[in-house]
Design a protein around this motif. Structure first.
Motif, PDB file in Angstrom:
ATOM      1  N   GLN A   9       0.842  -1.196   0.000  1.00 22.83           N
ATOM      2  CA  GLN A   9       0.000   0.000   0.000  1.00 22.83           C
ATOM      3  C   GLN A   9       0.880   1.250   0.000  1.00 22.83           C
ATOM      4  O   GLN A   9       1.999   1.231   0.498  1.00 22.83           O
ATOM      5  CB  GLN A   9      -0.909  -0.001   1.237  1.00 22.83           C
ATOM      6  CG  GLN A   9      -1.764  -1.243   1.367  1.00 22.83           C
ATOM      7  CD  GLN A   9      -2.648  -1.499   0.163  1.00 22.83           C
ATOM      8  OE1 GLN A   9      -3.301  -0.576  -0.329  1.00 22.83           O
ATOM      9  NE2 GLN A   9      -2.654  -2.720  -0.334  1.00 22.83           N
ATOM     10  N   VAL A  10       0.368   2.324  -0.536  1.00 22.23           N
ATOM     11  CA  VAL A  10       1.128   3.581  -0.632  1.00 22.23           C
ATOM     12  C   VAL A  10       1.663   4.003   0.735  1.00 22.23           C
ATOM     13  O   VAL A  10       2.815   4.430   0.854  1.00 22.23           O
ATOM     14  CB  VAL A  10       0.268   4.709  -1.254  1.00 22.23           C
ATOM     15  CG1 VAL A  10       0.960   6.054  -1.144  1.00 22.23           C
ATOM     16  CG2 VAL A  10      -0.045   4.397  -2.703  1.00 22.23           C
ATOM     17  N   GLU A  11       0.864   3.862   1.786  1.00 22.06           N
ATOM     18  CA  GLU A  11       1.302   4.308   3.113  1.00 22.06           C
ATOM     19  C   GLU A  11       2.424   3.434   3.682  1.00 22.06           C
ATOM     20  O   GLU A  11       3.058   3.806   4.675  1.00 22.06           O
ATOM     21  CB  GLU A  11       0.125   4.373   4.096  1.00 22.06           C
ATOM     22  CG  GLU A  11      -0.587   3.072   4.310  1.00 22.06           C
ATOM     23  CD  GLU A  11      -1.752   2.817   3.352  1.00 22.06           C
ATOM     24  OE1 GLU A  11      -2.580   1.954   3.672  1.00 22.06           O
ATOM     25  OE2 GLU A  11      -1.842   3.471   2.288  1.00 22.06           O
ATOM     26  N   ASP A  12       2.695   2.305   3.031  1.00 16.93           N
ATOM     27  CA  ASP A  12       3.772   1.417   3.477  1.00 16.93           C
ATOM     28  C   ASP A  12       4.998   1.484   2.569  1.00 16.93           C
ATOM     29  O   ASP A  12       5.831   0.584   2.562  1.00 16.93           O
ATOM     30  CB  ASP A  12       3.255  -0.023   3.585  1.00 16.93           C
ATOM     31  CG  ASP A  12       2.186  -0.161   4.654  1.00 16.93           C
ATOM     32  OD1 ASP A  12       2.311   0.504   5.704  1.00 16.93           O
ATOM     33  OD2 ASP A  12       1.222  -0.922   4.443  1.00 16.93           O
ATOM     34  N   ILE A  13       5.086   2.549   1.814  1.00 13.27           N
ATOM     35  CA  ILE A  13       6.249   2.806   0.961  1.00 13.27           C
ATOM     36  C   ILE A  13       6.983   3.999   1.572  1.00 13.27           C
ATOM     37  O   ILE A  13       6.459   5.118   1.589  1.00 13.27           O
ATOM     38  CB  ILE A  13       5.823   3.098  -0.489  1.00 13.27           C
ATOM     39  CG1 ILE A  13       5.097   1.867  -1.068  1.00 13.27           C
ATOM     40  CG2 ILE A  13       7.030   3.495  -1.332  1.00 13.27           C
ATOM     41  CD1 ILE A  13       4.433   2.101  -2.398  1.00 13.27           C
TER      42      ILE A  13
END
Length: 149
Positions: A9-13
């Motif tokens: 997910q974007v928030e985990d990049i």
């Protein structure tokens, strides 16, 4: 689309992460998952560290795939991290690591987990993918690359 696209997910990049060694990296992952997913950060950190002590998760070409199986999880979590400076990781080619994909999966391991690890290794072993990844300057670009590769 890669199997990884489903779990990243974007928030985990996390790009330009200020970490200088594996312990700080794993601490950062634990802290991030505690803040964003309400997972106990200390057991995430400890699980990643235990796995790393068994054998380095670096696969070469500047890539590491730290992973752990956790009985407490009910779903797979994937994080991509790019440290500000490439770091030592006991890689088979002795090269420092600048692309880090963390996989946390429910225990016990199943076929889905093994397929995800294999797919991730293939993806990050592709020089064209790694070059395209290097050109990504924000999380949404990384996510789009992973989604459409």
């Amino acid at each position: 689309m890669s199997k990884l696209a489903r779990y990243l997910q974007v928030e985990d990049i996390l790009l330009d992460v200020n970490v200088s060694n594996k312990q700080r990296l794993f601490d950062q992952v634990g802290q991030h998952l505690q803040e964003t997913r309400q997972l106990p950060g200390d057991w995430v950190t400890a699980s990643l560290w235990r796995r790393e002590l068994a054998a380095s998760t670096a696969i070469g070409d500047g890539v590491a795939v730290p992973h752990a199986r956790l009985a407490e999880l009910d779903s797979i979590h994937a994080l991509y991290l790019r440290p500000q400076t490439a770091m030592a990781f006991a890689a088979p080619d002795q090269q420092p690591v600048s692309d880090i994909l963390v996989l946390l999966v429910p225990a016990p391991a199943d076929q889905q987990h093994l397929e995800l690890l294999a797919d991730t290794a293939r993806l990050f072993s592709n020089p064209r993918f790694r070059q395209a990844l290097l050109r990504c300057h924000d999380a949404s670009q990384v996510k789009q690359l992973v989604d459409h590769w």
